[in-house]
Each structure stands twice: as structure tokens, then as C-alpha cells.
Design a protein around this motif. Structure first.
Motif: not given
Length: 245
Positions: A49-67
Motif C-alpha cells: 500500500v505504501r509503495e502504491a501511494l508513494r507512486r501517486l504522490v510522485a505523480e501529483g495525484l495525492i498528498q500525504r500529511k502526518r496526522g
């Protein structure tokens, strides 16, 4: 083995989530699934899951914020740009499924020098040319104008190729039995010519990203070449690179 089965599981998950975001199944206002929910729903590990989400962050589709969890980037924040990974054949197929290439056959012609000079390998002889624009599904604004050339050896099969979400090389595999073994790419920033600017609805000499691809069989023979010009504000090339060691 299918292209999907050959992909790492995290790439498959990223493809699925990307498609859901672009279709609007996961809206900007809605709550993006947590890592735990994604693990349970897709039957995968937290690492996947984390690797998949990391790809989407790199593509500019999602943003992940702690908390705060994961949020989908608003279209305005992405500038209306298509962030698309194009690093393997499977992702080329996903790109084709998420977009539409409407083209017309031009017929047999010699490969233009401006293209031949940038392709390594034998480009002599006649090529069956197609020309058209590519759009995102549901958005009429072009994200590329593409000239595609099929080697004259496959001209008879090329004449049967039709506009669809099935790539030209996949249609050639069905019609002529030729199999893509690998694809080489040349990427360059160039100013739009008058014809390209008109087709894309941009100013002449405006920045475009030209992606030149050569599709090769197992013997390294080129059977298709494509030259795509993308407006600088509508397309971003994304690539995931793992560190060695």
C-alpha cells in the motif's frame, strides 16, 4: 502471462487507485481510504500500500500529511495537468485506457528526417503514417498531437487499424503477429511549430514535451515509431526509481 500479472503488486494497486481517482470514484471531498482499509480491501501488505501511494504522490495525484491522512490533490493544484507514469509497456497500456487517440490514416510515406535522425536503428523504407490528437476521457482539450508510423512490411495490417483505446502496437500484434519486446524513448523540450500549435490550441513556439518512441521486436527491429508533442501545462512525465543497495 498478461501485462497485469507481470506487474509488481504495488504497481497494480497504484494503477487501480489512479484509475479510480481519474474517474471520480474517489472525490476530493471524500475520505481517502486508510492504509488499513486498503490492505483489507485489496488483500495486500502495508508495504504494498505504501509503495502504491508513494507512486501517486510522485505523480501529483495525492498528498500525504502526518496526522491528516491522505487527500486527493484538487485539479486546480495539479494545474489541469495529466501526471502519467510511462516507464514500461504496462503503463503505456494504462495511458491508452485512460485517454483516447483519434487519428486518421495518412498512408505510405518516408519517415521524416526530423524523426529518423533521433531514432537509433534502421528507419529506411516506407512507413504507414497515422496522425491525430489524444485527449483525456471526458475532456476535449488535447493533451498531445501524435504522428505514428508503422513499418511498410506491415502496411496491409496497418490499413486495418482503427482509432480506439487499444494501442496501435497491440492492434498490430493481433493483425500481423508482430510482438513488442521493448520500447525506447527520446524525450525533449521543443517549441511548437505552427501546425502543432494549431492542433493543440497553443501559441506558436510555446513549450511542448516531445516523446519519441520506437517499438522493437525480439530481434531489435523497429516496427512502429511515434512522435507525440504534449503542451507543457497539460502533461507531466512521472517515473518511479528505486534506490539500489
Amino acid at each position: 502471462m498478461s501485462d497485469t500479472a507481470a506487474k509488481p503488486r504495488y504497481v497494480q494497486l497504484a494503477d487501480s487507485l489512479r484509475a479510480a481517482i481519474l474517474r471520480g470514484d474517489l472525490s476530493e471531498e471524500g475520505q481517502f481510504p486508510t492504509e488499513t482499509e486498503l490492505c483489507r480491501e485489496h488483500g495486500v501488505s502495508r508495504y504494498t500500500v505504501r509503495e502504491a501511494l508513494r507512486r501517486l504522490v510522485a505523480e501529483g495525484l495525492i498528498q500525504r500529511k502526518r496526522g491528516s491522512g491522505t487527500i486527493i490533490q484538487p485539479a486546480a493544484a495539479r494545474g489541469g495537468t495529466l501526471h502519467q507514469p510511462l516507464s514500461n509497456v504496462g503503463e503505456l497500456l494504462q495511458y491508452a485506457r485512460d485517454t483516447q487517440y483519434d487519428f486518421k490514416p495518412v498512408g505510405l510515406t518516408a519517415l521524416p528526417r526530423r524523426i529518423a535522425d533521433h531514432v537509433s536503428g534502421d528507419t529506411s523504407g516506407d512507413w504507414f503514417q497515422f496522425q491525430g490528437v489524444r485527449t483525456r476521457l471526458g475532456d476535449p482539450k488535447p493533451i498531445a498531437i501524435t504522428d505514428a508510423y508503422v513499418h511498410g512490411d506491415y502496411a496491409e495490417a496497418a490499413a486495418e487499424i482503427r482509432s480506439s483505446q487499444v494501442t496501435i502496437f497491440r492492434q498490430l500484434e493481433e493483425l500481423a503477429g508482430v510482438k513488442v519486446a521493448h520500447v525506447t524513448q527520446d524525450i525533449q523540450a521543443v517549441g511548437a511549430s505552427a501546425d502543432i500549435a494549431k492542433a493543440l490550441g497553443i501559441s506558436r513556439r510555446a513549450p511542448t514535451l516531445r516523446i519519441l518512441r520506437a517499438y522493437r521486436d525480439a530481434k531489435n527491429r523497429i516496427f512502429e515509431i511515434s512522435a507525440s508533442h504534449h503542451p507543457g501545462d497539460r502533461f507531466a512525465y512521472s517515473m518511479h526509481i528505486d534506490a539500489e543497495g
